[in-house]
Design an enzyme around this catalytic site. Structure first.
Site, PDB file in Angstrom:
ATOM      1  N   ASP A 112      43.399  55.233  43.030  1.00  0.00           N
ATOM      2  CA  ASP A 112      42.704  55.016  44.308  1.00  0.00           C
ATOM      3  C   ASP A 112      43.701  54.751  45.434  1.00  0.00           C
ATOM      4  O   ASP A 112      43.749  53.665  46.023  1.00  0.00           O
ATOM      5  CB  ASP A 112      41.729  53.851  44.172  1.00  0.00           C
ATOM      6  CG  ASP A 112      40.663  54.117  43.117  1.00  0.00           C
ATOM      7  OD1 ASP A 112      40.472  55.292  42.748  1.00  0.00           O
ATOM      8  OD2 ASP A 112      40.030  53.151  42.661  1.00  0.00           O
ATOM      9  N   ASP A 121      36.886  57.314  34.112  1.00  0.00           N
ATOM     10  CA  ASP A 121      37.436  56.462  35.170  1.00  0.00           C
ATOM     11  C   ASP A 121      37.893  55.135  34.587  1.00  0.00           C
ATOM     12  O   ASP A 121      37.476  54.721  33.492  1.00  0.00           O
ATOM     13  CB  ASP A 121      36.368  56.235  36.245  1.00  0.00           C
ATOM     14  CG  ASP A 121      36.965  55.916  37.604  1.00  0.00           C
ATOM     15  OD1 ASP A 121      38.170  55.600  37.670  1.00  0.00           O
ATOM     16  OD2 ASP A 121      36.227  55.995  38.601  1.00  0.00           O
ATOM     17  N   GLU A 133      42.613  52.520  32.566  1.00  0.00           N
ATOM     18  CA  GLU A 133      43.772  51.647  32.294  1.00  0.00           C
ATOM     19  C   GLU A 133      43.422  50.314  31.629  1.00  0.00           C
ATOM     20  O   GLU A 133      44.302  49.787  30.939  1.00  0.00           O
ATOM     21  CB  GLU A 133      44.567  51.402  33.585  1.00  0.00           C
ATOM     22  CG  GLU A 133      43.889  50.709  34.706  1.00  0.00           C
ATOM     23  CD  GLU A 133      42.989  51.625  35.512  1.00  0.00           C
ATOM     24  OE1 GLU A 133      42.092  51.071  36.150  1.00  0.00           O
ATOM     25  OE2 GLU A 133      43.155  52.850  35.484  1.00  0.00           O
TER      26      GLU A 133
END
Length: 774
Positions: A459, A386, A389
């Site tokens: 998300d 997760d 980035e």
């Protein structure tokens, strides 16, 4: 000898006129208008163009490109103020007055060109280093359509007329690459924040940091050809395990090991198919212990037992890991002591969590050592990496001045996910070949396909407008050469529906169901989100439409596994793609160039997700050059026109191209429950067809040593015959004998999501060629 003399003559004659170039091992180099210009052929179809200010030196080690240049046969000639380089596939021209580089096919037809004086360097100080911001401008044809730039949430399929700031962020995957309907692609090899601009005057990349202008031109003649060149340049995509192509369930989050195992048990008791269960964050306890890569024993008292229980239920488990570490973790202490943290705030806010230096190979070693000991040693199956980035909380511009192993964070910002994901992949491959690497991750960069990663769209919000944007986002991502992409079914943030009953809220049920129908036709089918638990039984009971429609599409996904696994093998073995923008297969039909809400799943299924609330019908354009069959009814329609399809809640517009062979898998509860020893073959007439069924051991790397089988089917439409060729290859446990139930699809036979009840013929196949007339 004559050719060498001619090149030397060119060189000295150019010197006499003050316009010189030298031949290099892979192309030419020249100094033009104060810039050093190098044109380098990596292959006959891949050309690298590098420019830097005269008098500077640079050493560029690409993070994305792994292909080494090839010494190939080049014809190099001067024509006035231009040098022309010709390979067996294309021509490149350097203007010795302006520095412009232009590309054309062997017939002289222009493909792509820089602008005259189109390269600009602006001197800057990147902390302690004198360097540049760098800009390169090109000129496209007026009506030319381009695709790419990673995953942008702008709702556009064509990226003409856009200004996009390329800096990685949640929901925004930034890849400085585009490809054109003219059959070429351009990769701007720079990792700093970059502005892409396209307007009537120019198309440009403008990067905040760069020692040189550095890009690759890839000539493929078609979209598949461009992706083939891009994979050749940046790496091939390994095959994922068979199970991951099934259905995967998640939520934010399972709070105990018992809760997680109970979800798998519930699916099994309901006999709803499931292959993956995903453990999200905070299994390590408090936020100051963020990403400790160990389990809080108060909620996960026996994590090995949890993993074993999932396996005993014939399922697989993903476990999450992040790039940031809380200040009370052992990893944080070690990385801090060794100056291997990038000192900015990442998720969760106000916790002191800081990311490690993913650019440092020693830091990647340390990261894996903890991950392996704390998690992989439990025999877990897959990773959820997760925030890859990563999240940048309380962002400050000065954060980009922070040092990393490879320079300032600004200079390598966009390559963070590539380095992080690559470190986990490489280390797992070194640890074992018995289990294929499967990484679910939130960000990507060029070349990440080589690391067994499936990127999800972040998300995103739970609403119809956002849902619709996921389709072009996924297609453009795939057109950047990275074939594995998915999205949270129903969107991540669903808080707006909680008050109306959550999973029992009729509005959310409709949105979620339509989103699941879309996800059935993506490379990974995965339910996840916050605010509302998404397990199928949360929506109601069997016999109620929200349950029944979901079950219908989950079962459909499993029927498609032989088709999807073969498509995945084509990705690995022939640089193929799973989600395909319509232009990839119908480049001669210009009407498809800007269609953003339809696509092909593999080369046979045309998918048109329902993205409007309450839609009772939907207009679907069927591309010209093929006949199309309504998957649900078998109705045949000539392409080149739009049709109006009724869309009750259990129907998504789905069409199959005439000239397709679809292997139809058995009804199962998990991917490996039944062997494919009695497959239904659905043949859609209207054109000749070919399909190769692929099988292997499902979850190891023995296929890399040739342990797999291929069975190729040919349909002769004129003769109405099906030929099954000799089986190629072998692997332990393969089927020696099997049956194929042949169905010639029409409006009465071979339709819909279940198995067919009658067949045109049944073949017993023992590995040797057989032909049958239908």
């Amino acid at each position: 000898m004559k050719k060498i003399s001619y090149i030397l003559f060119l060189f000295f004659s150019n010197v006499a006129f003050g316009q010189s170039f030298t031949k290099t091992t892979y192309g030419i180099q020249s100094t033009v208008d104060g810039l050093i210009v190098e044109i380098q052929f990596n292959s006959p179809k891949i050309v690298r163009v590098v420019k830097a200010p005269e008098g500077t030196s640079y050493k560029k080690e690409s993070l994305s490109v792994i292909k080494k240049p090839e010494s190939i046969k080049l014809d190099i000639q001067q024509q006035g103020n231009a040098v022309l380089l010709k390979s067996e596939a294309l021509q490149v021209e350097l203007n010795l007055m302006t520095g412009k580089v232009a590309f054309s096919n062997l017939n002289g037809g222009q493909l792509f060109t820089e602008k005259d004086y189109g390269t600009q360097f602006t001197a800057i100080k990147d902390v302690n280093k004198n360097t540049y911001s760098v800009r390169q401008a090109f000129r496209l044809d007026k009506d030319e359509v381009i695709y790419g730039l990673g995953q942008q949430q702008n709702g556009k399929i064509s990226q003409r007329g856009q200004k996009v700031f390329l800096r990685q962020d949640n929901m925004k995957v930034c890849i400085p690459f585009f490809q054109s309907v003219k059959g070429y692609g351009v990769f701007w090899d720079n990792y700093a924040p970059t502005t892409f601009l396209d307007n009537p005057q120019e198309t440009s990349f403008d990067s905040e940091v760069g020692d040189c202008s550095d890009y690759y031109f890839l000539y493929g003649s078609s979209a598949d050809g461009v992706i083939t060149q891009l994979r050749d340049l940046t790496g091939q995509a390994p095959l994922m395990p068979l199970w991951v192509y099934g259905f995967n369930q998640s939520r934010e989050r399972y709070k105990t090991q018992f809760e997680l195992v109970d979800v798998v048990k519930k699916y099994r008791s309901l006999k709803v198919p499931l292959d993956g269960i995903i453990q999200d964050w905070q299994y390590w306890g408090k936020d100051s212990n963020w990403n400790a890569m160990g389990f809080d024993r108060s909620t996960f008292p026996d994590p090995k037992s949890m993993v074993d229980s999932v396996h005993q239920l014939n399922a697989h488990i993903f476990i999450v890991a992040w790039p940031g570490f809380g200040p009370q973790t052992k990893q944080y202490a070690e990385f801090k002591n060794k100056k291997m943290l990038i000192d900015f705030e990442t998720w969760p806010p106000r916790s002191g969590t800081t990311p490690y230096d993913v650019y440092n190979p020693v830091a990647r070693d340390i990261y894996w050592s903890y991950l392996n000991k704390g998690v992989f040693s439990l025999n877990s199956d897959a990773w959820w990496l997760d925030s890859s980035e990563p999240d940048h909380v309380n962002l400050k511009e000065k954060d980009f001045d922070l040092p990393t192993y490879l320079g300032t964070f600004r200079s390598v910002r966009n390559a963070f996910p590539l380095q992080h994901v690559g470190g986990v992949y490489d280390h797992q491959r070194q640890t074992t070949s018995d289990k294929r690497v499967m990484i679910l991750t939130r960000s990507a960069f060029a070349g990440q396909q080589r690391y067994g990663a499936n990127t999800w769209s972040g998300d995103v919000g739970s609403n119809w407008q956002t849902f619709r944007k996921q389709i072009p986002a996924g297609l453009n991502f795939s057109l950047c050469g990275i074939p594995y992409w998915n999205t949270d079914i129903g969107g991540f943030f669903a808080g707006a529906f909680v008050k109306g009953g959550g999973a029992k809220n009729p509005e959310f049920q409709e949105l979620y169901t339509r989103w699941m129908q879309f996800a059935t036709f993506t490379p990974m089918m995965r339910s996840h989100g916050t605010d509302i638990p998404r397990e199928i039984y949360q929506f109601g009971n069997r016999g109620e439409w929200p349950f029944d429609v979901q079950e219908k599409f989950i079962n459909l996904r499993y029927h498609l596994l032989p088709y999807l696994y073969a498509t995945a093998w084509n990705v690995t073995s022939h640089s193929g793609s799973i989600m395909r923008a319509l232009y990839m297969d119908f480049v001669n039909d210009k009407k498809v160039y800007d269609i953003e809400n339809e696509y092909l799943f593999g080369k046979s299924f045309l998918v048109s997700p329902v993205t409007d609330k309450g839609a009772a019908t939907q207009s679907v354009y069927l591309p010209a050059g093929a006949v199309w069959y309504d998957f649900w009814t078998g109705e045949r329609t000539e392409g080149g026109k739009a049709v109006n399809k009724e869309t009750p809640i259990d129907i998504i517009p789905l069409y199959v191209k005439g000239g397709s062979i679809i292997p139809w898998g058995p009804k199962v509860q998990f991917a490996e429950e039944k062997k494919w020893d009695n497959l239904e073959l659905r043949i859609y007439p209207g054109a000749d067809a070919e399909f190769t069924l692929y099988e292997d051991e499902n979850n190891n790397y023995n296929y890399e040593q040739g342990k797999y089988t291929e069975i190729t089917f040919y349909w002769n439409d004129h003769a109405s015959t099906l030929t099954i060729k000799d089986r190629k290859g072998s692997f332990p446990g393969m089927l020696a004998t099997r049956k194929f139930d042949i169905v010639l699809v029409n409006h009465q036979n071979g339709t819909g999501a279940g198995n067919s009840s009658k067949f045109n013929n049944t073949i017993t196949y023992k590995g040797k060629e057989v032909t049958v007339k239908l």
